[in-house]
Design an enzyme around this catalytic site. Sequence first.
Site, PDB file in Angstrom:
ATOM      1  N   ARG A  66       0.908  -1.240  -0.026  1.00 47.31           N
ATOM      2  CA  ARG A  66      -0.100  -0.066   0.041  1.00 47.31           C
ATOM      3  C   ARG A  66       0.835   1.247  -0.173  1.00 47.31           C
ATOM      4  O   ARG A  66       0.365   2.402  -0.364  1.00 47.31           O
ATOM      5  CB  ARG A  66      -0.998   0.024   1.136  1.00 47.31           C
ATOM      6  CG  ARG A  66      -2.209  -1.217   1.173  1.00 47.31           C
ATOM      7  CD  ARG A  66      -2.892  -1.083   2.139  1.00 47.31           C
ATOM      8  NE  ARG A  66      -2.507  -1.706   3.333  1.00 47.31           N
ATOM      9  CZ  ARG A  66      -2.431  -2.845   3.799  1.00 47.31           C
ATOM     10  NH1 ARG A  66      -3.100  -3.857   3.007  1.00 47.31           N
ATOM     11  NH2 ARG A  66      -2.041  -3.413   4.828  1.00 47.31           N
ATOM     12  N   GLU A 103       4.888 -11.687  15.104  1.00 53.79           N
ATOM     13  CA  GLU A 103       4.537 -12.489  16.011  1.00 53.79           C
ATOM     14  C   GLU A 103       4.934 -13.722  16.221  1.00 53.79           C
ATOM     15  O   GLU A 103       5.490 -14.104  17.196  1.00 53.79           O
ATOM     16  CB  GLU A 103       2.931 -12.453  16.137  1.00 53.79           C
ATOM     17  CG  GLU A 103       2.210 -12.227  17.458  1.00 53.79           C
ATOM     18  CD  GLU A 103       0.819 -12.289  17.295  1.00 53.79           C
ATOM     19  OE1 GLU A 103       0.337 -11.738  16.444  1.00 53.79           O
ATOM     20  OE2 GLU A 103       0.315 -12.429  18.423  1.00 53.79           O
TER      21      GLU A 103
HETATM   22  P1  AMP Z   1       4.077  -3.286  11.696  1.00 56.62           P
HETATM   23  O1  AMP Z   1       5.286  -3.877  11.018  1.00 56.62           O
HETATM   24  O2  AMP Z   1       3.760  -4.109  12.916  1.00 56.62           O
HETATM   25  O3  AMP Z   1       4.066  -1.729  11.836  1.00 56.62           O
HETATM   26  O4  AMP Z   1       2.880  -3.548  10.544  1.00 56.62           O
HETATM   27  C1  AMP Z   1       2.751  -2.557   9.482  1.00 56.62           C
HETATM   28  C2  AMP Z   1       2.284  -3.202   8.289  1.00 56.62           C
HETATM   29  O5  AMP Z   1       1.334  -4.053   8.579  1.00 56.62           O
HETATM   30  C3  AMP Z   1       2.087  -2.229   7.371  1.00 56.62           C
HETATM   31  O6  AMP Z   1       2.559  -2.627   6.100  1.00 56.62           O
HETATM   32  C4  AMP Z   1       0.348  -2.108   7.301  1.00 56.62           C
HETATM   33  O7  AMP Z   1      -0.056  -1.950   5.936  1.00 56.62           O
HETATM   34  C5  AMP Z   1       0.142  -3.446   7.898  1.00 56.62           C
HETATM   35  N1  AMP Z   1      -0.848  -3.356   9.056  1.00 56.62           N
HETATM   36  C6  AMP Z   1      -0.684  -3.684  10.404  1.00 56.62           C
HETATM   37  N2  AMP Z   1      -1.780  -3.469  11.076  1.00 56.62           N
HETATM   38  C7  AMP Z   1      -2.539  -3.061  10.206  1.00 56.62           C
HETATM   39  C8  AMP Z   1      -3.970  -2.761  10.548  1.00 56.62           C
HETATM   40  N3  AMP Z   1      -4.729  -2.772  11.681  1.00 56.62           N
HETATM   41  N4  AMP Z   1      -4.853  -2.355   9.632  1.00 56.62           N
HETATM   42  C9  AMP Z   1      -4.152  -2.198   8.048  1.00 56.62           C
HETATM   43  N5  AMP Z   1      -3.200  -2.624   7.886  1.00 56.62           N
HETATM   44  C10 AMP Z   1      -2.028  -2.957   8.990  1.00 56.62           C
END
Ligand code: AMP
Length: 185
Positions: A66, A103
């Site tokens: 995205r 996770e």
């Molecule tokens: P993180 O590495 O945990 O910061 O996760 C970020 C990535 O996961 C990004 O590329 C987001 O598009 C996706 N992502 C994580 N949580 C969500 C959520 N609640 N809604 C949409 N996309 C998410």
Amino acid sequence: MTLSQEDKKIILNSIRDIPNFPKPGIMFKDITTLLGDPKAFDTLLTHLEERYRSYNLDYVAGIDARGFIFGAVLADRLNIGFVPVRKKGKLPYTTVAEKYSLEYGFDEVEIHIDAFGENGLTEANPSQVLLIDDLIATGGTAKAAANLIDKVGAHCVEACFIMELGFLNGKDGIQAPVYSVLEID
Ligand code: AMP
């Protein structure tokens, strides 16, 4: 350049919440509804364009997938290049990779070794790069992507997100300054 409360609402109201996707307990922030709303999409991109015009950036780097959408449009508006940070195995040329924890297990992102240009990429004068994604949760993906930008000799000026899940404190692990358009509690 600060975003007015009214414009913030236009953007926020265009994003759809999908409970329990992709697994129970996750509230998925669906930006397809933002993309399909020309007023909200333009409001967001105009704000980002105004914010970053004075940063003298050389590239926008977007995170798979995205981040590609927002990053490519913003790069075009700023008349600079766009660089994709991709999930492992998708880029055809020589890559540099960075693993990050999930996770359960780990994931890996990659960037082309020459993504920010072989010319003008010296320690004294690194390419100035804005990293962008739709959302920061734990910050693992963005941290790995920012590390990749450093690894290939460029400088991550700022990491920008449309949404930040503030309660996860994801930005704490990222060395670059973080800007989030919307903070979600
Ligand atoms: P993180 O590495 O945990 O910061 O996760 C970020 C990535 O996961 C990004 O590329 C987001 O598009 C996706 N992502 C994580 N949580 C969500 C959520 N609640 N809604 C949409 N996309 C998410």
